[in-house]
Write a protein that holds these residues in place. Structure first.
Motif, PDB file in Angstrom:
ATOM      1  N   GLY A 140      15.788  10.942 -16.321  1.00 34.95           N
ATOM      2  CA  GLY A 140      16.226  12.043 -15.474  1.00 34.95           C
ATOM      3  C   GLY A 140      15.110  12.683 -14.658  1.00 34.95           C
ATOM      4  O   GLY A 140      15.350  13.642 -13.909  1.00 34.95           O
ATOM      5  N   ARG A 141      13.871  12.184 -14.762  1.00 38.80           N
ATOM      6  CA  ARG A 141      12.740  12.716 -13.992  1.00 38.80           C
ATOM      7  C   ARG A 141      12.396  11.755 -12.866  1.00 38.80           C
ATOM      8  O   ARG A 141      12.692  10.560 -12.924  1.00 38.80           O
ATOM      9  N   TRP A 142      11.778  12.278 -11.839  1.00 40.56           N
ATOM     10  CA  TRP A 142      11.342  11.445 -10.722  1.00 40.56           C
ATOM     11  C   TRP A 142       9.948  10.903 -11.010  1.00 40.56           C
ATOM     12  O   TRP A 142       9.075  11.599 -11.500  1.00 40.56           O
ATOM     13  N   HIS A 143       9.768   9.609 -10.681  1.00 36.48           N
ATOM     14  CA  HIS A 143       8.512   8.915 -10.950  1.00 36.48           C
ATOM     15  C   HIS A 143       7.955   8.333  -9.650  1.00 36.48           C
ATOM     16  O   HIS A 143       8.715   8.043  -8.710  1.00 36.48           O
ATOM     17  N   ALA A 144       6.619   8.152  -9.633  1.00 32.21           N
ATOM     18  CA  ALA A 144       5.969   7.511  -8.478  1.00 32.21           C
ATOM     19  C   ALA A 144       4.844   6.627  -8.970  1.00 32.21           C
ATOM     20  O   ALA A 144       4.190   6.931  -9.980  1.00 32.21           O
ATOM     21  N   ARG A 145       4.645   5.521  -8.260  1.00 35.32           N
ATOM     22  CA  ARG A 145       3.504   4.635  -8.497  1.00 35.32           C
ATOM     23  C   ARG A 145       2.700   4.629  -7.196  1.00 35.32           C
ATOM     24  O   ARG A 145       3.180   4.154  -6.165  1.00 35.32           O
ATOM     25  N   VAL A 146       1.486   5.189  -7.256  1.00 36.42           N
ATOM     26  CA  VAL A 146       0.667   5.360  -6.044  1.00 36.42           C
ATOM     27  C   VAL A 146      -0.483   4.352  -6.068  1.00 36.42           C
ATOM     28  O   VAL A 146      -1.337   4.411  -6.965  1.00 36.42           O
ATOM     29  N   PRO A 147      -0.528   3.402  -5.106  1.00 37.37           N
ATOM     30  CA  PRO A 147      -1.646   2.452  -5.048  1.00 37.37           C
ATOM     31  C   PRO A 147      -2.958   3.185  -4.763  1.00 37.37           C
ATOM     32  O   PRO A 147      -3.045   3.952  -3.801  1.00 37.37           O
ATOM     33  N   GLY A 166       0.792  -1.220   0.000  1.00 37.05           N
ATOM     34  CA  GLY A 166       0.000   0.000   0.000  1.00 37.05           C
ATOM     35  C   GLY A 166       0.818   1.260   0.000  1.00 37.05           C
ATOM     36  O   GLY A 166       0.268   2.361  -0.091  1.00 37.05           O
ATOM     37  N   GLU A 167       2.138   1.136   0.106  1.00 36.92           N
ATOM     38  CA  GLU A 167       2.997   2.323   0.138  1.00 36.92           C
ATOM     39  C   GLU A 167       3.378   2.717  -1.283  1.00 36.92           C
ATOM     40  O   GLU A 167       3.580   1.872  -2.154  1.00 36.92           O
ATOM     41  N   SER A 220      -7.941  -6.522 -10.017  1.00 43.22           N
ATOM     42  CA  SER A 220      -6.490  -6.297 -10.102  1.00 43.22           C
ATOM     43  C   SER A 220      -6.133  -4.944  -9.479  1.00 43.22           C
ATOM     44  O   SER A 220      -6.951  -4.018  -9.476  1.00 43.22           O
ATOM     45  N   PRO A 221      -4.908  -4.811  -8.947  1.00 45.84           N
ATOM     46  CA  PRO A 221      -4.505  -3.552  -8.308  1.00 45.84           C
ATOM     47  C   PRO A 221      -4.493  -2.395  -9.308  1.00 45.84           C
ATOM     48  O   PRO A 221      -4.199  -2.571 -10.494  1.00 45.84           O
ATOM     49  N   TYR A 222      -4.833  -1.224  -8.794  1.00 45.11           N
ATOM     50  CA  TYR A 222      -4.836  -0.024  -9.634  1.00 45.11           C
ATOM     51  C   TYR A 222      -3.847   0.971  -9.043  1.00 45.11           C
ATOM     52  O   TYR A 222      -3.919   1.316  -7.859  1.00 45.11           O
ATOM     53  N   ARG A 223      -2.863   1.400  -9.857  1.00 50.23           N
ATOM     54  CA  ARG A 223      -1.867   2.370  -9.402  1.00 50.23           C
ATOM     55  C   ARG A 223      -1.855   3.557 -10.346  1.00 50.23           C
ATOM     56  O   ARG A 223      -1.998   3.402 -11.554  1.00 50.23           O
TER      57      ARG A 223
END
Length: 426
Positions: free
Chosen positions: A23-30, A13-14, A38-41
């Motif tokens: 060169g860019r910052w990425h995030a995958r948010v649950p 869940g984090e 199925s999980p959705y991010r």
């Protein structure tokens, strides 16, 4: 200080935050789960880690509060409004309420803001629409109807997670001019002029029910003889007459070329009446003696009309009917009211102004608030607000208040003797 580039193991869940090869910052948010389980991010990207962390925290807050957009292709405003009005609103609201929603959606909202994504709609988009509507000749009241419809529809979208905010709840509708909603109830003299003209017309009691008791148009036209107790001098209100709605019955093979309402083979697709939904609306109303006399006479006249029409009479049990029976159309009733005002030499006004007149007369006569609420059909919780809207302080009431103040402070007029000498010295 070098920013951390590698992904680290995280708890379930984090959100995952990492520096990509671009060169860019990425995030995958649950964000939860899709319809298939199925999980959705949600994927986010920003140029710096700080910007990304701030955005991740904002999205996580929306998710935890249940305000984040759900998985799937985002709705456009047009698609959502069309879905909402037909599949969500229509099954649960009255026909008249649905008609108002449908017109606002089809005529104003979809053409004006329909191309926007629902999750990217801003209050300014709506405010711009309202200005364009007024520039094109729409009254402020029409823009307010569109605003109320948008607020209701978008509120449902927020509750279902399709948008994070209700843009219409934040938008400012145009200012309503004071005289646009100002109602001046008819005076006693005007009511008496109407009464003289009413007595010359068919269905005369219909208009006195409005002017004397404040019955709504739908309540009066939906009245049946089983609801009227002339022996005990009262009537029961429990249903409303609905505005008819038609579809073509001529068929595609030989279309008549007219609007559905004027089609020779038109088909009625709406029920005639609906039951009154509120407890306050389902009520007993006392009948003044002259109205009892008028209704008795009206019943005798209707019986003669039925006998004269024979098999042409459309049986319906309605108190007020067309010359050959059958329920009166609200549209016909409205035009009859306008002709009544003109023939009586009384200033023009809405049919609903008769209801304001009746409420004000009840107040002028000193009828207790609780009895006024019963006669007018107002819910206890909102009765005070409705009294403020419908009961108008007239000039005679103000003059009577002035006389009461005079008697209380200065005493009876004969005791008010002014010493002229003292007055001159002063």
């Amino acid at each position: 200080m070098a920013e951390e580039k590698k992904r680290t193991r995280r708890a379930n869940g984090e959100s995952a935050i990492y520096l990509g090869k671009d060169g860019r910052w990425h995030a995958r948010v649950p964000m939860g789960y899709k319809d298939d389980g199925s999980p959705y991010r949600r994927h986010l990207t920003r140029p710096t880690r700080k910007e990304l962390v701030d955005e991740v925290r904002r999205l996580e807050k929306q998710r935890d509060e249940g305000a984040a957009r759900q998985p799937g292709k985002p709705w456009t405003v047009a698609k959502w409004l069309e879905h909402w009005v037909e599949n969500i609103a229509k099954p649960v609201v009255s026909e008249n309420t649905y008609d108002g929603y449908e017109v606002a959606v089809r005529v104003h909202l979809v053409p004006g803001i329909g191309r926007h994504r629902i999750d990217r709609l801003e209050p300014e988009h709506l405010e711009s629409l309202y200005r364009r509507m007024q520039s094109a000749g729409s009254k402020a009241g029409t823009a307010h109807q569109a605003h109320r419809t948008a607020r209701t529809a978008l509120g449902e979208a927020v509750r279902r997670g399709h948008a994070a905010k209700n843009a219409a709840a934040l938008a400012k509708p145009p200012r309503m001019e004071e005289d646009e909603n100002e109602v001046e109830p008819y005076s006693v003299d005007e009511v008496q002029s109407l009464l003289l003209e009413v007595n010359k017309r068919r269905n005369s009691a219909r208009w006195m029910l409005a002017l004397a008791l404040g019955l709504r148009q739908g309540e009066t036209l939906g009245l049946r003889w089983s609801d009227v107790d002339l022996a005990n001098e009262y009537l029961k209100l429990r249903r409303n007459r609905l505005r008819p709605k038609y579809e073509h019955g001529c068929g595609e093979a030989a279309p008549c070329g007219r609007k559905a309402g004027y089609c020779p083979a038109r088909v009625q697709v709406r029920r005639e009446t609906k039951n009154t939904k509120s407890r306050a609306g389902r009520r007993a109303v006392p009948l003044p003696g002259p109205l009892v006399v008028m209704l008795r006479s009206h019943r005798e006249v209707q019986a003669r009309e039925r006998a004269a029409a024979r098999n042409l009479w459309a049986e319906s049990e309605y108190v007020f009917t067309k010359p050959l029976g059958g329920p009166l159309s609200p549209n016909t009733d409205y035009h009859d009211w306008k002709r009544l005002l003109e023939d009586a030499g009384v200033r023009d006004g809405r049919l609903h102004d008769a209801r304001h007149t009746a409420g004000t007369v009840l107040m002028l006569l000193g009828v207790p608030d609780r009895v006024i609420d019963q006669i007018m059909g107002w819910e206890p919780g909102g009765a005070a607000r409705m009294r403020a809207r419908y009961l108008h302080v007239t000039d005679p009431m103000l003059k009577e208040a002035a006389r009461k103040i005079e008697r209380a402070i200065w005493g009876a007029p004969e005791n008010l003797v002014v010493d002229k000498d003292q007055d001159n010295e002063a």
